[in-house]
Design an enzyme around this catalytic site. Structure first.
Site, short mmCIF file in Angstrom:
data_model
loop_
_atom_site.label_atom_id
_atom_site.label_comp_id
_atom_site.label_asym_id
_atom_site.label_seq_id
_atom_site.Cartn_x
_atom_site.Cartn_y
_atom_site.Cartn_z
N GLY A 171 0.79 -1.00 0.10
CA GLY A 171 -0.02 -0.15 -0.21
C GLY A 171 1.14 1.41 -0.12
O GLY A 171 2.03 1.05 -0.53
N GLY A 172 0.21 2.56 0.28
CA GLY A 172 1.67 3.89 1.28
C GLY A 172 2.24 3.84 1.73
O GLY A 172 3.17 4.71 1.33
N GLY A 406 24.86 11.96 -29.34
CA GLY A 406 24.41 12.52 -28.17
C GLY A 406 24.88 11.79 -27.30
O GLY A 406 25.37 12.08 -26.43
N ALA A 407 24.60 10.63 -27.19
CA ALA A 407 25.21 9.65 -25.58
C ALA A 407 26.62 9.95 -25.22
O ALA A 407 27.48 9.94 -24.35
CB ALA A 407 25.85 8.31 -26.54
C1 HXC Z 1 -4.58 -3.77 12.12
C2 HXC Z 1 -3.08 -5.71 11.32
C3 HXC Z 1 -2.56 -5.23 10.22
C4 HXC Z 1 -2.97 -4.12 9.94
C5 HXC Z 1 -1.78 -7.20 10.19
N1 HXC Z 1 -2.57 -7.11 12.09
N2 HXC Z 1 -2.05 -6.05 9.84
N3 HXC Z 1 -3.10 -4.92 12.68
N4 HXC Z 1 -3.26 -3.15 11.03
N5 HXC Z 1 -2.85 -3.31 8.72
C6 HXC Z 1 -2.64 -8.27 12.47
C7 HXC Z 1 -3.15 -9.17 12.58
O1 HXC Z 1 -4.24 -8.54 12.68
C8 HXC Z 1 -2.41 -10.68 13.40
O2 HXC Z 1 -2.74 -10.23 14.68
C9 HXC Z 1 -0.95 -10.05 13.42
O3 HXC Z 1 -0.51 -8.64 12.68
C10 HXC Z 1 -0.15 -10.64 12.29
O4 HXC Z 1 -1.35 -10.80 11.18
P1 HXC Z 1 -1.28 -12.37 10.52
O5 HXC Z 1 -2.63 -11.71 9.01
O6 HXC Z 1 -1.84 -13.54 11.25
O7 HXC Z 1 0.30 -12.26 9.71
P2 HXC Z 1 0.39 -12.80 8.18
O8 HXC Z 1 -0.31 -14.52 7.21
O9 HXC Z 1 1.31 -12.89 8.03
O10 HXC Z 1 0.14 -11.89 6.88
C11 HXC Z 1 1.01 -10.76 6.63
C12 HXC Z 1 -0.01 -9.74 6.13
C13 HXC Z 1 -1.71 -9.59 6.72
C14 HXC Z 1 -1.00 -9.76 4.76
C15 HXC Z 1 0.70 -8.65 6.43
O11 HXC Z 1 -1.58 -9.36 8.19
C16 HXC Z 1 -2.80 -8.55 6.08
O12 HXC Z 1 -3.02 -8.96 4.73
N6 HXC Z 1 -2.84 -7.54 6.92
C17 HXC Z 1 -3.37 -6.70 5.79
C18 HXC Z 1 -2.75 -5.17 4.71
C19 HXC Z 1 -3.28 -4.32 5.04
O13 HXC Z 1 -4.34 -4.31 3.70
N7 HXC Z 1 -2.86 -3.10 5.64
C20 HXC Z 1 -3.45 -1.74 5.19
C21 HXC Z 1 -3.59 -1.60 3.11
S1 HXC Z 1 -3.41 0.15 3.15
P3 HXC Z 1 -2.54 -11.35 16.01
O14 HXC Z 1 -3.12 -10.23 17.46
O15 HXC Z 1 -3.66 -12.55 15.26
O16 HXC Z 1 -1.26 -11.70 15.96
C22 HXC Z 1 -2.49 1.01 3.98
C23 HXC Z 1 -2.36 2.12 4.09
C24 HXC Z 1 -0.92 2.93 3.87
O17 HXC Z 1 -1.38 0.16 4.37
C25 HXC Z 1 -1.68 4.47 3.08
C26 HXC Z 1 -0.24 5.21 4.15
C27 HXC Z 1 0.04 6.50 3.19
#
Ligand code: HXC
Length: 519
Positions: A171-172, A406-407
């Site tokens: 993501g971002g 040019g290079a």
């Molecule tokens: C809160 C989160 C989290 C998140 C993971 N966790 N991502 N908690 N916010 N964004 C927590 C899970 O609930 C879990 O908690 C622990 O972290 C580990 O995650 P798992 O899913 O069990 O691990 P894994 O299977 O290794 O998968 C990792 C992952 C997946 C691929 C990163 O967690 C995932 O897809 N997370 C969401 C990603 C996402 O969509 N993020 C937002 C993107 S938008 P527990 O308690 O079970 O340990 C964004 C915008 C940014 O980031 C903009 C900036 C400008």
């Protein structure tokens, strides 16, 4: 609580903070072949040098009952330490706490070390391993990201910024590393993308794996987003330490000068014969680089991306130097969009951080064709020209063989303020190669000759005449565009002497708010 108990309580809290999200999650991190945030920092820094900050910070959110789940440090370990005795500021996201996701307080912690790094004029290293924005914190997380981005931007060109991607970075969140100077990814567990495979599938229908979308191999070779691809975290960390050894602490300092026992006047006989007689045959420009630098040590950047140009750091008589070299071994060393972008970024980095530039030229020109034109070879080629032309660090250029059109102008020519421009006797500095030139100049005359043997003889004669006049360095040397034609085996000595003469170089560009490089 008695004072002794207060001390014991502190020790207990510190132990608890070190455990991040707890032993179970640490075990799960290890099972994936990943180190924890603390372990990574300890591997990175000199033994015993780490001073942790903000380990008692916890998040402030109450959404979705998250206030019942708090961890000391809140998902990032921050602080400072030393690498080879020089201070650096670090942060490492802790995947064991809410998946290393970015909360408001985590952003504040990261911003604090970035601000300190700026104040102290020291590099900042970020280790990324995060699920992105902490979903429970909504816009506070987005604001936190933007605070970090702004600091990345203001620190750019002031202190070196290095990003290691040792887990997810999606993501971002990818934009903070993208704003830094160097990105290191590992072959496993490391990925970067703006949208993950599931979203890609739902929006475009494309079926693609995480690895193929944003793994290290893709970003190190296809997109160029990653500058280094390491086998594992240990190698990634060694790369960071090595990279820093070539860099100054900030834009007001010079890179460390090492003592060197490789003789400055070492002759390298192999170089006299390295350029093949047939101009269409390749050779490996990295052999030239290894032969002339201190102790055969070349630290290549972007090794797998745009391999028609080679960039990286080496030392001459102990002084850190950026090297840019066309690579005849790949696409004949032609300049295309990717090679221009890669080299331009490297030149600008060196210039921002007072690292002298050596350019080794063997370039047949810009890659022709609609593919390149549509991809913007004009704008992208201009980036490299701009980067060389604005650079005020010492610039030494050695033309090994071809330097056409040019290079020729782009590759740190005299008129782009090249300080010392040397050429080997094998250099061919001209508007274009002999075959192309004869076609343009003699096309009608050639077509008028009916008899094939006569035609071939005429072409050979005209080609020889052209080569005699243009396919050499002496015409350019006669005009002073080339300062000297040097014996290849003596290149190391001549380059070192040139850089020594340039030590006191002072050139200041016209004052402006900022430039407008053709992005
Ligand atoms: C809160 C989160 C989290 C998140 C993971 N966790 N991502 N908690 N916010 N964004 C927590 C899970 O609930 C879990 O908690 C622990 O972290 C580990 O995650 P798992 O899913 O069990 O691990 P894994 O299977 O290794 O998968 C990792 C992952 C997946 C691929 C990163 O967690 C995932 O897809 N997370 C969401 C990603 C996402 O969509 N993020 C937002 C993107 S938008 P527990 O308690 O079970 O340990 C964004 C915008 C940014 O980031 C903009 C900036 C400008």
């Amino acid at each position: 609580m008695e004072n002794v108990e207060k001390v014991k309580n502190l020790i207990d809290l510190r132990i608890k903070a070190k455990l991040g999200g707890g032993e179970k999650r640490i075990a799960s991190q290890h099972a994936k072949g990943k180190y924890t945030a603390h372990e990574r920092i300890h591997l990175l820094l000199d033994d015993g040098s780490f001073e942790e900050l903000d380990m008692f910070v916890t998040h402030r959110s109450t959404n979705f009952g998250i206030d019942k789940e708090k961890y000391l440090g809140d998902g990032v370990v921050t602080g400072h330490g030393t690498i080879d005795g020089r201070i650096v500021f670090v942060y490492a996201q802790d995947f064991t706490v809410f998946g290393g996701s970015l909360s408001e307080t985590m952003a504040l912690k990261i911003c604090k070390v970035m601000d300190m790094a700026m104040k102290m004029g020291a590099p900042v290293i970020g280790i990324n391993d995060s699920g992105g924005a902490r979903i429970q914190e909504g816009v506070n997380s987005l604001a936190g990201y933007a605070e970090i981005f702004e600091r990345n931007i203001l620190a750019s060109g002031v202190i070196p910024q290095i990003s290691a991607i040792f887990g997810p970075c999606a993501g971002g969140a990818v934009y903070s590393p993208a704003l830094t100077d160097f990105i290191i990814m590992t072959e496993k567990n490391s990925y970067m993308f703006v949208t993950g495979p599931k979203v890609v599938k739902s929006v475009t229908g494309e079926d693609i794996s995480t690895e193929d979308l944003g793994g290290a191999a893709v970003h190190a070779s296809k997109s160029g987003v990653a500058h280094f691809k390491a086998v594992d975290e240990e190698e990634g960390i060694l790369l960071i330490r090595k990279l820093l050894s070539y860099l100054p602490q900030n834009n007001l300092e010079d890179a460390p000068l090492l003592s060197c026992n490789d003789p400055v006047d070492r002759l390298e006989d192999s170089l006299n014969a390295i350029v093949p007689d047939n101009p269409n045959l390749p050779y490996d420009v990295k052999d030239v680089i290894h032969a002339i630098v201190d102790h055969d040590e070349f630290f290549e950047v972007h090794r797998h991306y745009a391999r028609n140009i080679v960039v990286g750091f080496a030392r001459f008589n102990g002084a850190s130097t950026g090297i840019i070299a066309n690579q005849p071994n790949f696409l004949a060393g032609v300049l295309d969009v990717d090679a221009s972008k890669k080299a331009a970024r490297f030149v600008r980095f060196c210039d921002a951080f007072n690292i002298p530039i050596l350019t080794l030229v063997d370039v047949p020109g810009f890659l022709p064709g609609s593919g390149q034109e549509y991809a913007g070879i004009i704008t992208n080629g201009a980036k490299l020209m701009y980067a060389y032309g604005e650079a005020t660090v010492p610039k030494v250029t050695v033309t090994l063989r071809k330097s056409y059109g040019g290079a020729h102008d782009v590759m740190s020519s005299k008129q782009l303020r090249g300080d010392f421009n040397y050429a080997w006797p094998t250099a061919e500095i001209a508007v274009m190669g002999a075959a192309g030139a004869i076609e343009v100049l003699e096309g009608k005359n050639i077509a008028a000759i009916a008899e094939q043997t006569e035609k071939a003889k005429y072409i050979a004669e005209k080609t020889d005449e052209y080569k005699e006049k243009f396919a050499n360095p002496y015409q350019a040397a006669a005009f002073g565009y080339i300062d000297d034609v040097i014996e290849p085996r003596n290149t190391r000595f001549r380059v070192i002497r040139a850089f020594q003469a340039l030590q006191s170089k002072k050139v200041v560009n016209p004052l402006k708010k900022h430039d407008n490089i053709p992005l």
